[in-house]
Write a protein that holds these residues in place. Sequence first.
Motif, short mmCIF file in Angstrom:
data_model
loop_
_atom_site.label_atom_id
_atom_site.label_comp_id
_atom_site.label_asym_id
_atom_site.label_seq_id
_atom_site.Cartn_x
_atom_site.Cartn_y
_atom_site.Cartn_z
N ILE A 7 0.90 -1.12 0.08
CA ILE A 7 -0.09 0.17 0.21
C ILE A 7 0.80 1.31 0.09
O ILE A 7 1.76 1.28 0.79
N TYR A 8 0.58 2.35 -0.89
CA TYR A 8 1.55 3.27 -1.08
C TYR A 8 0.47 4.75 -1.02
O TYR A 8 -0.78 4.57 -1.74
N PRO A 9 0.87 5.65 -0.51
CA PRO A 9 0.11 7.18 -0.51
C PRO A 9 0.41 7.67 -2.13
O PRO A 9 1.41 7.13 -2.80
N ALA A 10 -0.65 8.15 -2.75
CA ALA A 10 -0.52 8.58 -4.15
C ALA A 10 -1.36 9.86 -4.23
O ALA A 10 -2.37 10.09 -3.53
N VAL A 11 -1.34 10.54 -5.15
CA VAL A 11 -2.13 11.47 -5.82
C VAL A 11 -2.36 11.29 -7.37
O VAL A 11 -1.85 11.16 -8.13
N LEU A 12 -3.90 11.51 -7.27
CA LEU A 12 -4.52 11.40 -8.84
C LEU A 12 -4.11 12.49 -9.72
O LEU A 12 -4.33 13.63 -9.37
N THR A 13 -3.17 12.29 -10.52
CA THR A 13 -2.60 13.18 -11.66
C THR A 13 -3.48 13.40 -12.99
O THR A 13 -3.58 14.49 -13.39
N SER A 14 -4.31 12.55 -13.34
CA SER A 14 -4.97 12.76 -14.63
C SER A 14 -5.74 11.16 -15.01
O SER A 14 -5.52 10.17 -14.36
N MET A 15 -6.70 11.39 -16.07
CA MET A 15 -7.63 10.54 -16.08
C MET A 15 -6.83 9.59 -17.28
O MET A 15 -6.11 9.97 -18.06
N THR A 16 -6.92 8.23 -17.35
CA THR A 16 -6.53 7.42 -18.37
C THR A 16 -7.31 7.94 -19.54
O THR A 16 -8.46 8.53 -19.74
N PRO A 17 -6.69 7.57 -21.06
CA PRO A 17 -7.28 7.91 -22.29
C PRO A 17 -8.67 7.64 -22.44
O PRO A 17 -9.67 8.40 -23.14
N GLY B 80 -10.78 7.18 -20.09
CA GLY B 80 -11.60 7.94 -18.94
C GLY B 80 -12.23 6.74 -17.81
O GLY B 80 -13.02 7.23 -17.06
N SER B 81 -11.57 5.55 -17.93
CA SER B 81 -12.10 4.65 -17.11
C SER B 81 -11.37 4.14 -15.89
O SER B 81 -11.53 3.57 -15.08
N GLY B 82 -10.11 5.14 -15.80
CA GLY B 82 -9.27 4.91 -14.88
C GLY B 82 -8.56 6.25 -14.34
O GLY B 82 -8.69 7.06 -15.15
N TRP B 83 -7.69 6.04 -13.56
CA TRP B 83 -6.80 7.38 -13.07
C TRP B 83 -5.39 6.71 -13.42
O TRP B 83 -4.83 5.97 -13.10
N ARG B 84 -4.49 7.87 -13.61
CA ARG B 84 -3.09 7.75 -13.49
C ARG B 84 -2.85 8.50 -11.84
O ARG B 84 -3.24 9.57 -11.78
N ALA B 85 -2.03 7.74 -11.27
CA ALA B 85 -1.82 8.12 -10.04
C ALA B 85 -0.20 8.07 -9.61
O ALA B 85 0.53 7.06 -9.84
N ARG B 86 0.24 8.89 -9.04
CA ARG B 86 1.73 9.17 -8.86
C ARG B 86 1.98 8.86 -7.28
O ARG B 86 1.41 9.55 -6.58
N LEU B 87 2.68 7.71 -7.36
CA LEU B 87 2.83 7.02 -5.93
C LEU B 87 3.79 8.17 -5.17
O LEU B 87 5.00 8.88 -5.89
N GLU B 88 3.85 8.12 -3.90
CA GLU B 88 4.93 8.77 -3.01
C GLU B 88 6.50 8.42 -3.40
O GLU B 88 7.28 9.42 -3.47
N CYS B 89 6.49 7.32 -4.13
CA CYS B 89 7.91 6.80 -4.56
C CYS B 89 8.48 7.38 -5.68
O CYS B 89 9.45 7.50 -6.36
N GLY B 90 7.55 7.99 -6.69
CA GLY B 90 7.61 8.61 -7.84
C GLY B 90 6.98 7.92 -8.86
O GLY B 90 7.40 8.32 -10.27
N VAL B 91 6.79 6.90 -8.71
CA VAL B 91 6.11 5.84 -9.85
C VAL B 91 4.77 6.18 -10.19
O VAL B 91 4.14 6.39 -9.37
N ASP B 92 4.30 6.06 -11.46
CA ASP B 92 2.92 6.28 -11.83
C ASP B 92 2.17 4.76 -11.87
O ASP B 92 2.89 3.90 -12.40
N ALA B 93 1.02 4.90 -11.40
CA ALA B 93 0.25 3.78 -11.51
C ALA B 93 -1.09 3.96 -12.03
O ALA B 93 -1.55 4.91 -12.13
N VAL C 19 2.39 -0.17 -14.32
CA VAL C 19 2.20 -0.60 -12.88
C VAL C 19 0.41 -0.38 -12.64
O VAL C 19 -0.12 0.74 -13.05
N VAL C 20 -0.08 -1.67 -12.19
CA VAL C 20 -1.66 -1.44 -11.86
C VAL C 20 -1.80 -1.57 -10.52
O VAL C 20 -1.17 -2.45 -9.93
N GLY C 21 -2.73 -0.87 -10.28
CA GLY C 21 -3.27 -0.99 -8.65
C GLY C 21 -4.52 -0.66 -8.75
O GLY C 21 -5.44 -0.88 -9.58
#
Length: 74
Positions: free
Chosen positions: A4-14, A16-29, A60-62
Amino acid sequence: MGQIYPAVLTSMTPAGSGWRARLECGVDAIVPRPYGSNGPILGDAVIIRLLGINQATGAVVGTLVQGKTISSIR
């Protein structure tokens, strides 16, 4: 995986069914967007449970830990 990681939602997927989330460690999921109006919105700090890596795309999928935002657990 399953961590489990903290993340911030940064954008929608093309699509529109999902989010791109930037994990605290700098990886996008990529995480699915929950249905309904009670889900998180762009820019929200959320908790992500990592599930794996999509072998076709290398993404990376979460999944969102439902009902949990960073502010709700601090």
